[in-house]
Design a protein around this motif. Structure first.
Motif, short mmCIF file in Angstrom:
data_model
loop_
_atom_site.label_atom_id
_atom_site.label_comp_id
_atom_site.label_asym_id
_atom_site.label_seq_id
_atom_site.Cartn_x
_atom_site.Cartn_y
_atom_site.Cartn_z
N ALA A 7 -64.42 88.95 -13.98
CA ALA A 7 -64.86 89.60 -12.97
C ALA A 7 -64.20 91.09 -12.52
O ALA A 7 -64.81 91.90 -11.90
N ALA A 8 -63.14 91.14 -13.22
CA ALA A 8 -62.30 92.36 -12.80
C ALA A 8 -62.50 93.65 -13.71
O ALA A 8 -62.11 94.88 -13.66
N HIS A 9 -63.59 93.26 -14.68
CA HIS A 9 -63.95 94.35 -15.74
C HIS A 9 -65.71 94.47 -15.59
O HIS A 9 -66.64 93.51 -15.38
N ASP A 10 -65.98 95.79 -15.66
CA ASP A 10 -67.45 96.12 -15.76
C ASP A 10 -67.76 95.89 -17.17
O ASP A 10 -66.96 95.45 -18.25
N ALA A 11 -69.11 96.29 -17.58
CA ALA A 11 -69.56 95.86 -19.00
C ALA A 11 -68.85 96.69 -19.89
O ALA A 11 -68.49 96.22 -21.05
#
Length: 497
Positions: A7-11
């Motif tokens: 959840a801490a990373h975007d795509a």
């Protein structure tokens, strides 16, 4: 991979982890599926699961800028060969796509791992996602409320942390409204920039645009670079923007002159929190060095609303007829509201429809004149907080009227009474601001800059600030979005629980 890491990373960041070998596509997919198991029972964002297809894909070699990133398609228009396409309708059960849409193929070419299709209202017609086929889809910020529509399942999936971005489309606000309700970045490219092919030349006479809902601006910029550009047979052979999305977000825009409006174009009420989203955005823009002043294009908002209603009503009987031809379904397989809208649409004379369509030119030219003095238009995305689940169900009197539309000649009589003008205002009361961009073919975006309580004692929910740009203004909008995201970050602001 632990969910908190996911959840801490975007795509974009997840793709980088895959490229460096720090995580596998299979790991990301299983994390996304575990999150779906954890919250899907409440949010209900998936219409058509594709888990085994996704697992097989994640196990093989992948290439592209988003190689290995989990992704969801919208269950309307974004066809995947061999997979069901319900469009939120019992009448469409049994329809299976014969081939990938251009949109889907470009997502696959980018390396995305598609594991399902997201819920949408029946035939993508409403700003709430609650169907007899799939049940209600819920807002992660307030599960008693809708995530919006028609890209409601996509918004719930992204805001609920199942995927970092998901496929969406916008024919009257269907990207921007869910983005506002769910605290996401909702970007709508201009007319014809992303193809609808090969199954359609365009959506809703060119009013609809395909794209994605994202948490980060850079994911939207990267997807614009991937999805933009015509396919063979496209009616608008538009080239990609002169400046790529990723290049645009790398440099802040020059000082902009921005016109601001908060009053509803149809004279309906605007919630104080919805207006606050605009004033807060204006204050931030001023601090960033831009100039903001009250201004609005010289457009009759009520006339634009009526033209949008004519477009809307014209689409419904055509979509009903297509579904019935494909499946043999009877009219009773469609929801009551859809049946009523279809009957009103059939009572719309062809000449009136064409005359209404021609007025779009006046709206586009008036907005172009506005942009001779301003770079962008700032206005609310929505006029009210997300409605509660069930709040937009037709009351008893309206249900009777919808049933009465089946009486021969009744729908034509309704058109002659002027009731449709009243209906156009009532139906757009909650969302009167988004149709301007669709009718003029211009790019626009909803930016999550404000959270406010929808009622005393309730938890805060998001309210988007909407920006509309001129034709070809996608790079400018993305550049400003990146600047706003840096100045007032929203990525780590996620629904409680």
């Amino acid at each position: 991979m632990r969910y908190d890491e996911y959840a801490a990373h975007d795509a974009t960041a997840l793709a980088a982890l895959v490229a460096r070998g720090e995580v596998t596509a299979a790991d990301l997919l299983e994390t996304a599926l575990a999150r779906l198991d954890a919250v899907g029972g409440v949010l209900n964002p998936i219409a058509v699961p594709m888990v085994e297809i996704a697992r097989a894909r994640a196990a093989g070699p992948l290439a592209g800028p988003f190689a290995g990133v989990p992704f969801l398609l919208k269950d309307w228009g974004q066809d995947y060969a061999g997979v069901g396409d319900t469009g939120g309708s019992r009448a469409r059960r049994g329809i299976v796509a014969a081939r990938h849409s251009t949109y889907t193929q470009r997502c696959l070419d980018a390396g995305l791992v598609i594991f399902g299709r997201t819920t949408t209202p029946e035939l993508a017609l409403l700003a709430t996602t609650e169907t007899a086929l799939h049940g209600p889809t819920r807002n992660p910020w307030s599960p008693g409320r809708t995530p919006g529509g028609s890209s409601g399942g996509a918004a719930a999936a992204v805001a609920g942390g199942i995927v970092p971005m998901a496929g969406a489309s916008d024919g009257g606000g269907s990207i921007r409204i869910p983005a506002s309700y769910c605290g996401l970045f909702g970007f709508r490219p201009g007319r014809g920039l992303i193809p609808h092919g090969p199954q359609a030349a365009e959506g809703w006479e060119g009013a609809s645009s395909e794209f994605v809902l994202t948490r980060s601006v850079r994911d939207a910029a990267a997807m614009l670079d991937i999805l933009a550009g015509p396919d063979a047979g496209a009616p608008y052979p538009l080239a990609r923007p002169a400046v790529s999305g990723m290049v645009a977000i790398a440099r802040p825009p020059a000082r902009l002159r921005i016109g601001m409006m908060t009053e509803s174009p149809i004279g309906s009420p605007v919630d104080a929190e919805a207006a606050a989203a605009v004033t807060i955005a204006a204050g931030l823009l001023e601090r960033l060095g831009h100039h903001v002043e009250p201004a609005a294009p010289a457009i009759d908002g009520r006339l634009l609303a009526r033209c949008f209603l004519d477009l809307y009503l014209g689409q419904v009987p055509a979509d009903i007829a297509r579904a019935r031809a494909q499946t043999g379904a009877g009219m009773g397989a469609f929801e009551l509201t859809t049946r009523g809208l279809g009957r009103l649409g059939r009572a719309l004379p062809a000449g009136d429809y064409v005359a209404s369509r021609r007025l779009w030119n006046e709206f586009g030219r008036a907005l172009a004149a506005f942009f001779e003095g301003y770079d962008l238009l700032l206005l609310p995305t929505v006029a009210a907080p997300p409605p509660r689940i069930g709040a937009l169900d037709p009351p008893f009197g309206q249900r009777l009227a919808l049933h009465a539309l089946a009486i021969p000649g009744f729908a034509a009589m309704v058109r002659r009474t002027g009731l449709l003008e009243t209906l156009s205002r009532e139906n757009l009361t909650l969302v009167p601001f988004t149709q301007l961009s669709n009718m003029t073919g211009t790019p626009s975006m909803s930016v999550p800059l404000h959270w406010g309580a929808p009622a005393p004692g309730e938890a805060a929910v998001p309210f988007g600030a909407q920006f509309v740009g001129p034709i070809g203004g996608e790079p400018l909008l993305l550049a400003l979005a990146a600047e706003l995201e840096s100045a007032a970050p929203w990525f780590d602001r996620r629904p409680p629980g």
